[in-house]
Design a protein around this motif. Sequence first.
Motif, mmCIF file in Angstrom:
data_model
loop_
_atom_site.group_PDB
_atom_site.id
_atom_site.type_symbol
_atom_site.label_atom_id
_atom_site.label_comp_id
_atom_site.label_asym_id
_atom_site.label_seq_id
_atom_site.Cartn_x
_atom_site.Cartn_y
_atom_site.Cartn_z
ATOM 1 N N GLN A 12 35.701 40.188 25.254
ATOM 2 C CA GLN A 12 36.582 39.020 25.302
ATOM 3 C C GLN A 12 38.038 39.439 25.136
ATOM 4 O O GLN A 12 38.922 38.914 25.812
ATOM 5 N N ILE A 13 38.289 40.389 24.257
ATOM 6 C CA ILE A 13 39.651 40.885 24.058
ATOM 7 C C ILE A 13 40.152 41.543 25.331
ATOM 8 O O ILE A 13 41.266 41.278 25.787
ATOM 9 N N ARG A 17 43.163 40.332 27.783
ATOM 10 C CA ARG A 17 44.345 41.155 28.089
ATOM 11 C C ARG A 17 44.639 41.185 29.584
ATOM 12 O O ARG A 17 45.774 41.040 30.014
ATOM 13 N N TYR A 18 43.594 41.397 30.380
ATOM 14 C CA TYR A 18 43.775 41.383 31.833
ATOM 15 C C TYR A 18 44.266 40.000 32.290
ATOM 16 O O TYR A 18 45.172 39.897 33.124
ATOM 17 N N ALA A 19 43.652 38.946 31.767
ATOM 18 C CA ALA A 19 44.030 37.586 32.159
ATOM 19 C C ALA A 19 45.484 37.298 31.806
ATOM 20 O O ALA A 19 46.231 36.744 32.620
ATOM 21 N N THR A 20 45.885 37.694 30.614
ATOM 22 C CA THR A 20 47.273 37.476 30.189
ATOM 23 C C THR A 20 48.240 38.257 31.070
ATOM 24 O O THR A 20 49.307 37.750 31.439
ATOM 25 N N ALA A 21 47.864 39.470 31.426
ATOM 26 C CA ALA A 21 48.738 40.296 32.263
ATOM 27 C C ALA A 21 48.966 39.657 33.623
ATOM 28 O O ALA A 21 50.109 39.575 34.095
ATOM 29 N N ARG A 95 36.566 48.571 36.392
ATOM 30 C CA ARG A 95 36.185 47.357 35.682
ATOM 31 C C ARG A 95 35.770 46.229 36.636
ATOM 32 O O ARG A 95 35.780 45.068 36.241
ATOM 33 N N LEU A 96 35.409 46.555 37.874
ATOM 34 C CA LEU A 96 35.014 45.499 38.805
ATOM 35 C C LEU A 96 33.827 44.688 38.284
ATOM 36 O O LEU A 96 33.757 43.484 38.513
ATOM 37 N N PHE A 97 32.918 45.327 37.563
ATOM 38 C CA PHE A 97 31.759 44.628 37.006
ATOM 39 C C PHE A 97 32.194 43.538 36.030
ATOM 40 O O PHE A 97 31.443 42.625 35.716
ATOM 41 N N PHE A 98 33.426 43.618 35.573
ATOM 42 C CA PHE A 98 33.975 42.753 34.550
ATOM 43 C C PHE A 98 34.866 41.654 35.137
ATOM 44 O O PHE A 98 35.414 40.835 34.421
ATOM 45 N N LEU A 99 34.993 41.628 36.471
ATOM 46 C CA LEU A 99 35.951 40.745 37.128
ATOM 47 C C LEU A 99 35.663 39.269 36.858
ATOM 48 O O LEU A 99 36.587 38.489 36.618
ATOM 49 N N ARG A 100 34.398 38.855 36.872
ATOM 50 C CA ARG A 100 34.089 37.427 36.644
ATOM 51 C C ARG A 100 34.524 37.003 35.254
ATOM 52 O O ARG A 100 35.043 35.894 35.057
ATOM 53 N N ALA A 101 34.314 37.857 34.254
ATOM 54 C CA ALA A 101 34.729 37.531 32.884
ATOM 55 C C ALA A 101 36.252 37.413 32.799
ATOM 56 O O ALA A 101 36.777 36.561 32.074
ATOM 57 N N ILE A 102 36.952 38.244 33.538
ATOM 58 C CA ILE A 102 38.417 38.183 33.551
ATOM 59 C C ILE A 102 38.876 36.872 34.187
ATOM 60 O O ILE A 102 39.790 36.207 33.675
ATOM 61 N N VAL A 103 38.243 36.487 35.280
ATOM 62 C CA VAL A 103 38.590 35.234 35.947
ATOM 63 C C VAL A 103 38.347 34.058 35.000
ATOM 64 O O VAL A 103 39.163 33.130 34.913
ATOM 65 N N LYS A 104 37.247 34.101 34.258
ATOM 66 C CA LYS A 104 36.951 33.041 33.270
ATOM 67 C C LYS A 104 38.003 33.018 32.180
ATOM 68 O O LYS A 104 38.491 31.948 31.784
ATOM 69 N N SER A 105 38.395 34.181 31.665
ATOM 70 C CA SER A 105 39.439 34.251 30.638
ATOM 71 C C SER A 105 40.763 33.707 31.169
ATOM 72 O O SER A 105 41.506 33.049 30.444
ATOM 73 N N PHE A 106 41.046 33.985 32.435
ATOM 74 C CA PHE A 106 42.265 33.474 33.060
ATOM 75 C C PHE A 106 42.237 31.944 33.091
ATOM 76 O O PHE A 106 43.216 31.286 32.731
ATOM 77 N N ALA A 107 41.104 31.364 33.513
ATOM 78 C CA ALA A 107 40.976 29.900 33.564
ATOM 79 C C ALA A 107 41.128 29.298 32.168
ATOM 80 O O ALA A 107 41.784 28.261 31.997
ATOM 81 N N ASP A 108 40.535 29.944 31.161
ATOM 82 C CA ASP A 108 40.665 29.468 29.780
ATOM 83 C C ASP A 108 42.115 29.519 29.317
ATOM 84 O O ASP A 108 42.595 28.605 28.640
#
Length: 189
Positions: A12-13, A17-21, A95-108
Motif C-alpha cells: 500500500q505504501i 508513492r507511485y500514485a502520488t508521483a 512492477r507491472l504486476f503491481f499496476l492495478r494496485a497503483i491505479v486503485k491507489s491513484f483513484a483513492d
Amino acid sequence: MASGAGNQSSNQILSGRYATAVYDHAEEMGWLDRVIEEMDALGRLIDESPEFRAFLGNPLLDVQESTKAVRAVLQAQGFGSIVQDFVGVVSHNRRLFFLRAIVKSFADLVDRKRGVVRAQVVSAHPLTELQSTQLRARLTELGYGRVQIEEQVDESLLGGLVVKLGARLYDTSLKSRLQRLQYAMKGAA
C-alpha cells in the motif's frame, strides 16, 4: 501471517508513492483531469482484458521488451504521454504486476483530494434513479460529503440494502433480518 500483513502494508505504501508521483506530475503539467480519466480507463483496461492482466503478471518477460509492448498497447488505446511514460517507469522498475494496485491507489488519492466518499451498495434489485438520489441524500445527512455510489446486485438479499463506506457497514437486507430473527427464535426455544 504477520509477514503477509507487513507485505500488504508495504504494498500500500509503494502503490501510494507511485500514485502520488503521477498525481503530482500531472497536476504540475496542468493535465490532471485528463490523467484522472486515463488512469480510470487504464483500470478498466486491466479489469476487462484477461490477456493484458496475464501480460502484466508475467515475471519472465524481458524488461525492455515488456516496456515497449505496454507502451505500444497504451499508445494504440489513445493514452497520453504522461500515462504512457508513467507505465514505462513502472515497467522499467519491474512492477507491472503491481499496476492495478497503483491505479486503485491513484483513484483513492483523487477521491481524498476531492472529498469524495465511495459507497459500495449491494441491493436485491438495481436501484432506481430516485432511490439512488434518496440514498445519496441520506448518506450526506449522516455526514458523508460527496458520495459516489458503486452499485452491485445480489438477488439473494431478497430486499433492502447493504451499504459499505470504508470500514462501516450498514446492513438492512431482508436476508440479514431473517437470519437475525432465526437466531433469536433459536435462543428463545
